[in-house]
Structure formats: C-alpha cells, structure tokens
Write a protein that holds these residues in place. Structure first.
Motif, mmCIF file in Angstrom:
data_model
loop_
_atom_site.group_PDB
_atom_site.id
_atom_site.type_symbol
_atom_site.label_atom_id
_atom_site.label_comp_id
_atom_site.label_asym_id
_atom_site.label_seq_id
_atom_site.Cartn_x
_atom_site.Cartn_y
_atom_site.Cartn_z
ATOM 1 N N ILE A 52 -2.199 8.569 4.597
ATOM 2 C CA ILE A 52 -2.148 7.741 3.391
ATOM 3 C C ILE A 52 -3.532 7.494 2.788
ATOM 4 C CG2 ILE A 52 -2.238 5.537 4.666
ATOM 5 C CD1 ILE A 52 -0.177 4.465 2.566
ATOM 6 N N HIS A 53 -4.577 7.530 3.639
ATOM 7 C CA HIS A 53 -5.923 7.202 3.164
ATOM 8 C C HIS A 53 -6.612 8.364 2.440
ATOM 9 C CE1 HIS A 53 -5.408 3.567 5.426
ATOM 10 N NE2 HIS A 53 -5.266 4.234 6.542
ATOM 11 N N LEU B 241 -4.390 11.569 -1.369
ATOM 12 C CA LEU B 241 -4.542 11.686 -2.822
ATOM 13 C C LEU B 241 -5.747 12.548 -3.180
ATOM 14 C CD1 LEU B 241 -3.669 10.931 -5.690
ATOM 15 C CD2 LEU B 241 -5.048 8.854 -5.499
ATOM 16 N N TYR C 214 0.645 4.049 -2.832
ATOM 17 C CA TYR C 214 0.423 5.465 -2.520
ATOM 18 C C TYR C 214 1.387 6.339 -3.322
ATOM 19 C CZ TYR C 214 1.072 9.980 -0.288
ATOM 20 O OH TYR C 214 1.218 11.328 -0.099
ATOM 21 N N TYR C 215 2.679 5.999 -3.273
ATOM 22 C CA TYR C 215 3.664 6.830 -3.969
ATOM 23 C C TYR C 215 3.461 6.814 -5.484
ATOM 24 C CZ TYR C 215 6.469 8.167 0.082
ATOM 25 O OH TYR C 215 6.894 8.745 1.254
ATOM 26 N N SER D 227 0.603 6.586 -6.914
ATOM 27 C CA SER D 227 -0.613 7.372 -7.190
ATOM 28 C C SER D 227 -0.340 8.872 -7.141
ATOM 29 C CB SER D 227 -1.723 7.014 -6.189
ATOM 30 O OG SER D 227 -1.465 7.565 -4.909
ATOM 31 N N GLU E 3 0.824 -1.218 0.000
ATOM 32 C CA GLU E 3 0.000 0.000 0.000
ATOM 33 C C GLU E 3 0.854 1.263 0.000
ATOM 34 O OE1 GLU E 3 -4.094 -1.242 2.254
ATOM 35 O OE2 GLU E 3 -2.242 -1.430 3.408
#
Length: 616
Positions: A581-582, A585, A347-348, A350, A343
């Motif tokens: 992280i959630h 973005l 994340y990175y 995205s 995950e």
C-alpha cells in the motif's frame, strides 16, 4: 426445555455434548393407547411424518420422549429445507433423533439428573430405521465442536450432566453453540422487486418487544425462483393496509404490509444494539414457531463496541455526483502495519483510474473484513436490499444454489469507496463481463504453493509457464497474487466459452507439470496433494470463479498489493510484500498499466493448439 445461546465451545467434565440437529423439535407422547406427536407450539406431526409415527408401534414401553425430526440429503447431512418439502418427497430419509425422556412406565423422571435419564432412554428405546437414540460425548466439547464443523453440521448442544428437565424454561444448563448465527423473525411485509426479479424484493422483519412489534431489518437473499413465487403467493393472503409496527420503518422500495403471522428463520452476522439484524439471509419458514414467541429478549444480542484507541470518525464525500458515507475511518484494518480503513479507501481512490478498467462490468464476490484482517471476515455474493440505488447490480441465476444472486459491479469511484467502506479490502471480479458473462475476457493460470514451497519455487514455475507460452507465440501477463502465489493471464477477447478456455488452461498446465514434476502438481485435493508441491490451478477458468484483481490490496499482514510484473523482474529473491500500500502508487505511475493488453484482442487458441501439437 429450552436452550440459551453461548459464544464458544468448552471442555468440562460436568457437561455432555450432543449434535445440534437442524430440524423440527418434537415431543412423542407414548403414554396412552393413541400416541401424540407434536411441535413446541402444539402442531400435530402424526400425519405429516407418518413414517416415523408408524414406528411408535415398535416401542415396548409407555414413554414421553423429546427429540428432533431430521431430514437427510443425499450426502447424509441434515437439511432443513428438505424437511419442509417432505410432503413432496415420499422417499426422503427421515429420522426422529431422541435425546431425552420425561416419563417412563407410569412415572415422571424429569427430576432425575440428565445423565441418568439418558441411560434409561437408551435402555427403554427400541431403535428402528426412523427412530434413533441421540448419543453424546462427555467433557471434550472443543474437540467435538471442531468435528461438527468439519462435518458441516449446524453446531452442538452442551448440557450439564446433572441438569433436571424444566419444561418451557430457557436455562443455562442447556446451551446451543452454533457456527453461524441463526434466529427466528416475523415477516411483517415485503418490498417491490427490482430488475427481472419475480415475486418480491425483500421481506420486512420484526419481533415483539413489550407487546409491540419493532422493526429488525429486511432480507432479500436466500430465495430461489420457486420459493420467491410460493412465498409471495402465501403473503398475498396476509396483506393489510397499514404497518403492523409500533413505528413504521423507512424502506428503499415501496412496501406491502402483511399480518405478522409467518415466522421465518434467518442467518445473520450480528445484531446491533438497536435490535437490527446485520446481513440477514433467509433460510426457511418455521411452521413450528409462534410469532408471539419471537421477541427481543430471546434474541442473541451482540453489540459492536469500538476499542478505546479507535476514534469513531465519520464523513460524507461526493464522488460521481453520489454521496458516499464513510464510517470509522481510524479503525485499524492492518494492525501490525498500522494501516487504517481510511488509508485503504484513500489507496483505492488514488489508483482508481488504473483498477476500474479491470473491474468494469464484472460481477464481484465481496470478501469483507469490517473489523480488519485480524478479525473474522466473510464472503458475500448477493448485494442485498440495503445498497444505495446508484450502486449497479446484475442478477445471475445460480444453478448450483438454485437461486438468483444480485451481484454488485464496480464502474466508478463512488462504488469503489462504498465497497471499501463495507470492509472489502480486496476486490474479486469474474473473468467475464457484462453483457456476455458466458465468454471470458481472459484465461487465468493460478500458481498456488503449498506451505513448504518457497516463493522462489513459485517464480521458477512461473518462468516455466512463460517458456511454454513463448513456444506457441503467446504473450502471457504475470502478477503477484499479493499473497503467496503468482497469477498469469492470457487475453481471450470473448472468443471462446468457459469450458473451452478451461480445457486449454488444463493443456497448458499439463505441459508445465511435465517440465517440473518435482515441484508442481495437478492434484486439487489438499488431502491427496504432496505438501511440497505447487498446485497448477486451471479451474479458475469456470463461470463465477473470482480472483483478486490486479492492483487489489490483499487482507494479509504486510498490506501487499497484487502487482503486475514484467517477465524480467521475475527473479530469485523477489517477495510478494515488495509491492504494498505504501509504494504501489509510485510504481504504477512509473510503469503505467502493464495489464492493459489483458483486456485487448484475444489469442487464436486453435493456432496455439496446433503449435503445441507440432512441438510434441
């Protein structure tokens, strides 16, 4: 008598604890008219360490002593590199630290318990400037170990109080407990250098197993310019045409094989179950060690066994036309937040289009947590020789370390994934970028709270910084650190060097401190600093300093992201974990890159200083 490696410090009333000296182990045989002074492999130290040998004349008893030859640096700390160069430095502070006695006035005392041997030693030894009795403390090993750590020594030796002296035997009665893993390895070859590096790229390391040489990794870090050249010259005399290994290893660069004659000491993070050193760093050549003694059995083995609830998942993806191998995707990087390694990588990827402009062409300090945030992490600056050939690096000469450092920089998604897979949860770039590393692109003001400050105190301080900047018509850009602080950036556009930028940052922070003396300080020392005050850190504006990048995850509970903010968002009640992280973005897509201008046209610092003077 030899020691066994042991994992951790302990308390025990039946044990004593000594400093682990970082030097040459040496026996002094003063039982005859002419003294002998020699290493474990029989090399004479009489002429090499003549100043110590001279002090043997001061001894009143006939004895055989066991101890360690230690060289001290200017700060009074043992330094093995200085010991190796003792011939070039006649004024070097050298001491023979004596910790045991095997023979006294015609009688062997090896079978007397250690604690009694040490009592006899203390009474019999005449201490001089260069010969000292090595004292010990009983029982309290944990406290002693922590003290050694504070003093930045190599570690400690634990010895059973009633242990007998058994020659050439590795016994559980004597244990070495170190802060870093160090071992000996045999140099079996070297690879060609890359880029502007001189001498060689990496040393090929080996050790013996059942009489044959096996490969145990390679190291390209830990060398300064002089050492590279000296060692390369020495290895030239040992070149052979074929590999000395039972099975020749594959290497990334062309290799020149050498006779397995030289032993070096390295530090490393662990040894795999295949006997390969992970992240080995060269420390020194060990003239006092025989290659034949460096074997697999004597190495401290640590094997990584995945937890039962972790699936060992691997996959290979293609990014920027490069294949990137991703391992252990289900490993928990943030156990309490249930965030996996996979995950973090997702994340990175995205947010790559947002973070990569802020990483482009900037050397990175790698802050690695390969087993997640609850297990020990480590810093790595030097890329080493094991990186894929498509990962971009730049060589920077470090004056403080007197060596070249091969920094990785991250310009694409493939490198981003590669770094995350290494355990880089956060990404820490320089303030300057290639090709001109002497002139920073931006200035950073780091608001670093003490434990008793609230985040509301930090917000109040950040708003005060903004008032100071607004008064001189400068637009600052703020972001959460992702931990407990706030970072404020000012674009500089490579117009000024690091010293000029640092001095300007200092002037700005003085202004803020004058406005908020109750909750801020410019005192860097933790010991002297008031624990209720926020440190106004302007020293982040020095060559080689790094901070977590904007949009970077932080290796803290909550999986917070270092998030840029609009000044009006900086209000009481805001928390660093509000951006994580959630939800990062979605916010980044909504706001766009609020830090884009940080990389733009720099301010006019002279004009800003004039305005500051007028305001006063």
């Amino acid at each position: 008598m030899l020691t066994k490696s042991f994992e951790k410090a302990f308390n025990d009333e039946n044990w004593i604890f000594e400093i682990k000296w970082d030097g040459y182990r040496a026996i002094a045989d003063l039982s005859k008219n002419i003294p002998l002074f020699y290493s474990r492999n029989g090399i004479s130290f009489l002429s090499k360490f003549e100043k110590i040998s001279q002090d043997f004349k001061e001894q009143k008893h006939t004895m055989i002593l066991d101890g360690e030859i230690v060289a001290y640096d200017e700060s009074g700390r043992p330094n093995f590199q200085l010991l190796q160069q003792s011939g070039d430095n006649p004024n070097l502070a050298l001491v023979y630290q004596v910790f045991d006695i095997l023979w006294l006035n015609g009688h062997s005392i090896e079978e007397i318990p250690l604690i009694q041997r040490k009592e006899l030693l203390k009474e019999a030894l005449t201490e001089t400037e260069r010969i000292k009795y090595c004292d010990h403390i009983p029982e309290k090993g944990i406290k002693f170990f922590n003290q050694m750590k504070k003093m930045k020594l190599e570690g400690m030796i634990a010895k059973k109080s009633n242990s007998l002296y058994i020659e050439n035997h590795r016994t559980s009665d004597w244990l070495k407990i170190k802060f870093t893993n160090t071992e000996e390895a045999i140099i079996c070859g070297f690879t060609e250098p890359r880029g502007s590096r001189e001498g060689f790229g990496a040393l090929i390391l080996g050790k013996y197993k059942n009489g044959g040489l096996i490969y145990s990794g390679h190291t390209g870090t830990g060398f300064n310019k002089d050492l590279l050249n000296q060692l390369h010259e020495r290895l030239q005399k040992l070149i052979i045409k074929t590999s000395p290994f039972t099975i020749a290893p594959k290497t990334n660069m062309p290799v020149t094989w050498t006779k397995p004659k030289l032993v070096c000491e390295i530090k490393y993070s662990e040894i795999t179950k295949d006997g390969i050193f992970r992240h080995p760093v060269f420390i020194a050549i060990r003239e006092d060690k025989n290659p034949e003694d460096v074997n697999l059995k004597s190495q401290k083995m640590t094997t990584r066994t995945p937890s039962k609830n972790i699936k060992t998942t691997e996959k290979e993806i293609t990014l920027n036309k490069h294949k990137v191998k991703l391992t252990h995707q289900d490993k928990m990087y943030f156990p309490k937040d249930k965030v996996t390694k996979g995950e973090v990588i997702e994340y990175y990827q995205s947010i790559a289009s947002y973070i990569l402009p802020h990483l482009k062409n900037r050397p990175l300090s790698l802050n690695r947590f390969p087993n997640g945030i609850e297990k020990p992490g480590f810093y790595q600056k030097d890329a080493g020789d094991a990186i894929p050939d498509w990962v971009k690096t730049t060589q920077v000469y470090s004056e403080s370390n007197d060596k070249y450092i091969d920094y990785i920089y991250c310009n694409d998604k493939a490198t981003l994934a590669y770094l995350n897979n290494l355990g880089c949860i956060d990404l820490n770039p320089w303030n300057s970028s290639l090709p001109d590393l002497e002139h920073p692109d931006f200035l950073v003001l780091d608001l670093d709270p003490s434990k008793k400050n609230t985040f509301n105190n930090v917000i109040e301080t950040a708003l005060q910084v903004n008032e100071v900047l607004s008064s001189i018509h400068i637009k600052g850009y703020c972001k959460t650190s992702g931990s407990t602080g706030i970072h404020i950036y000012i674009p500089m556009g490579k117009k000024y060097d690091f010293d000029q930028v640092k001095d300007f940052a200092h002037i700005l922070m003085k202004q803020v401190n004058e406005k908020l003396p109750q909750i801020t300080t410019l005192e860097r020392s933790l010991q002297k600093r008031d624990d209720k005050k926020i440190y106004l850190d302007y020293l982040q504006n020095r060559t080689g300093q790094t901070l977590a990048s904007v949009y970077s995850l932080r290796p803290k509970e909550g999986a917070a992201v270092s998030m840029p903010l609009e000044w009006e968002e900086l209000k009481e009640g805001l928390k660093p974990t509000d951006f994580n992280i959630h939800n990062a973005l979605d916010r980044i897509k909504e706001k766009g890159d609020l830090f884009k201008s940080v990389l733009g046209k720099g301010i006019d610092m002279i004009k800003a200083l004039e305005l500051l003077q007028n305001n006063d």
